[in-house]
Design a protein around this motif. Sequence first.
Motif, mmCIF file in Angstrom:
data_model
loop_
_atom_site.group_PDB
_atom_site.id
_atom_site.type_symbol
_atom_site.label_atom_id
_atom_site.label_comp_id
_atom_site.label_asym_id
_atom_site.label_seq_id
_atom_site.Cartn_x
_atom_site.Cartn_y
_atom_site.Cartn_z
ATOM 1 N N ILE A 41 40.353 -22.238 25.654
ATOM 2 C CA ILE A 41 38.985 -21.754 25.814
ATOM 3 C C ILE A 41 38.066 -22.938 26.067
ATOM 4 O O ILE A 41 38.271 -24.032 25.522
ATOM 5 N N VAL A 42 37.060 -22.733 26.916
ATOM 6 C CA VAL A 42 36.045 -23.754 27.160
ATOM 7 C C VAL A 42 34.685 -23.067 27.163
ATOM 8 O O VAL A 42 34.546 -21.953 27.669
ATOM 9 N N VAL A 43 33.699 -23.724 26.542
ATOM 10 C CA VAL A 43 32.386 -23.117 26.285
ATOM 11 C C VAL A 43 31.288 -24.080 26.713
ATOM 12 O O VAL A 43 31.422 -25.298 26.559
ATOM 13 N N HIS A 44 30.187 -23.539 27.235
ATOM 14 C CA HIS A 44 28.992 -24.365 27.430
ATOM 15 C C HIS A 44 27.783 -23.675 26.803
ATOM 16 O O HIS A 44 27.752 -22.456 26.645
ATOM 17 N N GLY A 45 26.805 -24.497 26.451
ATOM 18 C CA GLY A 45 25.563 -23.992 25.889
ATOM 19 C C GLY A 45 24.351 -24.460 26.658
ATOM 20 O O GLY A 45 23.239 -24.480 26.131
ATOM 21 N N GLN A 89 23.201 -29.378 14.379
ATOM 22 C CA GLN A 89 23.155 -27.922 14.548
ATOM 23 C C GLN A 89 23.864 -27.497 15.828
ATOM 24 O O GLN A 89 24.613 -26.512 15.838
ATOM 25 N N TYR A 90 23.626 -28.209 16.908
ATOM 26 C CA TYR A 90 24.282 -27.862 18.168
ATOM 27 C C TYR A 90 25.797 -28.060 18.082
ATOM 28 O O TYR A 90 26.576 -27.226 18.554
ATOM 29 N N ARG A 91 26.221 -29.162 17.478
ATOM 30 C CA ARG A 91 27.661 -29.400 17.364
ATOM 31 C C ARG A 91 28.323 -28.324 16.493
ATOM 32 O O ARG A 91 29.434 -27.856 16.801
ATOM 33 N N ALA A 92 27.637 -27.924 15.428
ATOM 34 C CA ALA A 92 28.183 -26.870 14.564
ATOM 35 C C ALA A 92 28.271 -25.551 15.323
ATOM 36 O O ALA A 92 29.257 -24.803 15.197
ATOM 37 N N LEU A 101 19.239 -21.348 19.021
ATOM 38 C CA LEU A 101 19.374 -22.641 19.686
ATOM 39 C C LEU A 101 19.526 -22.488 21.194
ATOM 40 O O LEU A 101 19.197 -23.404 21.957
ATOM 41 N N PHE A 102 20.027 -21.324 21.634
ATOM 42 C CA PHE A 102 20.407 -21.174 23.030
ATOM 43 C C PHE A 102 19.471 -20.225 23.771
ATOM 44 O O PHE A 102 18.866 -19.325 23.180
#
Length: 354
Positions: free
Chosen positions: A30-34, A51-54, A89-90
Amino acid sequence: MKWWTFLSLAMLAACATTATPQAPAPRWSIVVHGGAGVIERSGMTSELEAQYRAAMNRALTTGGDILERGGSSLDAIQAVISEMEEDPLFNAGRGAVFAADGTNQLDSSIMDGRTRAAGAVAGATRTRHPIQLARRVMEQSPHVMLMGQGAEEFARSQGLEEVPNSYFFTERRWQQLEAELRRRGLPIPPRPEGAPPPPQSWNMDGIDDHQFGTVGVVAYDTHGNIAAGTSTGGTTAKRWGRIGDAPIIGAGTYAQNGVCGVSATGTGEFFIRVGVARDICARIEFQHMSAQEAADTVIAEVGATTNTAGATGDGGVIVMDGRGHAAWAFNTPGMYRATLSAGGQPVVQIFADE
């Protein structure tokens, strides 16, 4: 042995010794972007970075758990994006940017690489999880894309959860809207009904709206099926029903078994014009590029494309090749990105120099 037979055998032997062996395919990945944009260490506090890394690690855990149990790539994508649509956050769902009229207008898409079926929605304002609506469009309607009121009517017919538009409100995004409207000399709309009262003061330091918090996921499951999905609130102060690349199959999202899956983030107008997602897959399929080479090539083309104001395209992509190997590329100072494969360790990155 005839000379041409000897020559043929010699050539085959040479190819066998010089060919680069492919990395083994993972059981799942799986690969994800924010989102991608002006994301720099100097402009981000250590608390916000954590927070973003979590959040990116949670996305990998959510999707990875589904894939490890033998779940489908589509189920993993829906679960991860639904979770990210709840995270302020997103720029997707709760936390989406505001249009110039003071509403949140949400776009999303999903594609099944096994069948190349696809579903998309644009301008949704009341469906809590646009990615779930996009999947229903794919599976329960004869269409690929629905928009606005029609998309909401279809959502109700499917029993999807409906919320007031103020559910998506966040103070951060409202302040960004006010700042952008002042910059353009446009009127500021009334604060949305149902939104919390305005704060006594608000610190805009460190809040840069040149960040594209669009979320996206590409997954490869244990059956070898690839799927891709994307969800966004679009751009701050968008007008006239503007729609970006996120809900457009072939621009912001694409998946094809045995070839690749792509989800994009950035200035959608440029990604639409280049046809980013399909172009990457076509380069892998027909030019036999690696996922990384195809991603780099197409993002460079986006960056070289200009509009009538002389601006160039910025953003990034996540890519999965037909055997489950992930790649990403972006032409901005950073992109929230993460990947995980069966038996491997999670990789979470934000800045360009990681």
